[in-house]
Enzyme design. Structure first.
Site, PDB file in Angstrom:
ATOM      1  N   ASP A   1     -42.619 -30.506-116.035  1.00  0.00           N
ATOM      2  CA  ASP A   1     -43.019 -31.323-114.906  1.00  0.00           C
ATOM      3  C   ASP A   1     -41.921 -32.494-114.758  1.00  0.00           C
ATOM      4  O   ASP A   1     -42.046 -33.431-115.279  1.00  0.00           O
ATOM      5  CB  ASP A   1     -44.297 -31.962-114.974  1.00  0.00           C
ATOM      6  N   VAL A   2     -40.875 -32.436-113.766  1.00  0.00           N
ATOM      7  CA  VAL A   2     -40.052 -33.282-113.549  1.00  0.00           C
ATOM      8  C   VAL A   2     -40.288 -34.712-113.368  1.00  0.00           C
ATOM      9  O   VAL A   2     -39.701 -35.809-113.389  1.00  0.00           O
ATOM     10  CB  VAL A   2     -38.999 -32.912-112.288  1.00  0.00           C
TER      11      VAL A   2
ATOM     12  N   ASN B   1     -32.961 -29.040-108.374  1.00  0.00           N
ATOM     13  CA  ASN B   1     -33.766 -28.207-107.437  1.00  0.00           C
ATOM     14  C   ASN B   1     -35.268 -28.579-107.079  1.00  0.00           C
ATOM     15  O   ASN B   1     -35.730 -28.230-105.882  1.00  0.00           O
ATOM     16  CB  ASN B   1     -33.401 -26.763-107.613  1.00  0.00           C
TER      17      ASN B   1
ATOM     18  N   TYR C   1     -41.714 -35.605 -96.772  1.00  0.00           N
ATOM     19  CA  TYR C   1     -40.619 -34.460 -97.375  1.00  0.00           C
ATOM     20  C   TYR C   1     -39.342 -35.105 -96.734  1.00  0.00           C
ATOM     21  O   TYR C   1     -38.361 -35.040 -97.408  1.00  0.00           O
ATOM     22  CB  TYR C   1     -40.998 -33.070 -96.689  1.00  0.00           C
TER      23      TYR C   1
END
Length: 272
Positions: free
Chosen positions: A81-82, A108, A177
């Site tokens: 989990d980045v 990414n 976003y």
């Protein structure tokens, strides 16, 4: 010491979509790849698509070090989990244990968040999730890769951030976003500048309408700035993967700072 002739990459969000396509492209080109994502079974599917049997890694210090790969590409699947610093540290430890160095990070992993929600109705927890994944996660992975690349011998490496057409201009109801993707551009520029003394090249690929699970809805119509729902064209995701590979395989003396790859007739030029 890494295996001679084998370059080592990390691809985050490698279990699906653009991340899977890039991981497959690199593996088929002879790179060894650490595939990072939240679902290890999906990472293994990505490796299998490239015809490579995946090994699992946890950063526990049990890797095979300099003997890994024997000159052939390897796939190492690391559940990550980045947005969690501990997970990112474990990912880099697994790569060091297995391969001894890092040549490329493809940053990414990302999420669009709740689609179609007006800004005044966007829940703060949803905003925070998008920021933690898209921006904080990219920073954490880049910081960890930067530390590795700065200290390894030979020194240096490359980081490619996945921006978006939304790094340039928004879609309706996409405030979280879009804000994070704009922020990624600043992250790319700062990392690129700070990496110069250490042979660390940093660039960004801004992608528009690659055919993945995320873009399937576009065939049925996507909300435009004028309020209409209009179907949008998509492009083959392998074209994106080939572009990332081209950026990755340049010598460190050359860098694609920013690349935009998009479906030719998508409503981006003139959007609004």
């Amino acid at each position: 010491m890494k295996v001679k002739g084998t370059k080592i990459a990390i691809v985050t969000g490698a279990g699906s979509g653009i991340g899977r396509a890039v991981a497959v492209e690199l593996l088929r080109a002879g790179w060894s790849v650490a595939l990072a994502g939240r679902r290890e079974e999906k990472l293994a599917e990505s490796a299998a698509e490239a015809g490579v049997t995946a090994a699992a890694g946890s950063g526990s210090g049990t890797g095979t070090g300099s003997d890994a790969g024997a000159g052939a590409p390897e796939a190492l699947c690391v559940r990550t989990d980045v947005s969690r610093p501990g997970d990112v540290d474990a990912l880099l430890a697994a790569v060091r244990d297995r391969f001894g160095r890092l040549d490329l990070l493809f940053n990414n992993a990302g999420t669009f968040g709740p689609g179609g929600v007006p800004v005044e109705e966007l829940d703060y927890a949803a905003w925070r999730h998008v920021v933690d994944t898209n921006l904080n996660g990219a920073f954490l992975c880049a910081q960890a890769a930067y530390r590795q690349m700065k200290e390894q011998d030979p020194r240096g490496g490359r980081i490619i951030n996945n921006g978006s057409i939304s790094a340039h201009t928004p879609r309706p109801h996409s405030v979280a976003y879009t804000a994070t993707k704009h922020a990624l551009t600043g992250l790319t520029k700062s990392l690129s500048l700070d990496g110069r003394p250490y042979g660390i090249a940093v660039g960004q690929i801004d992608i528009g309408n690659a055919a993945t699970d995320m873009t399937e809805r576009m065939a049925n119509g996507v909300l435009q700035a004028n309020g209409q729902l209009v179907p949008e064209p998509v492009m083959d995701v392998t074209d994106v993967a080939r572009t990332v590979r081209h950026m990755a395989e340049l010598p460190l003396e050359a860098n694609v700072q920013f690349a935009t790859v998009m479906a030719t007739t998508m409503p981006y030029i003139g959007r609004g």
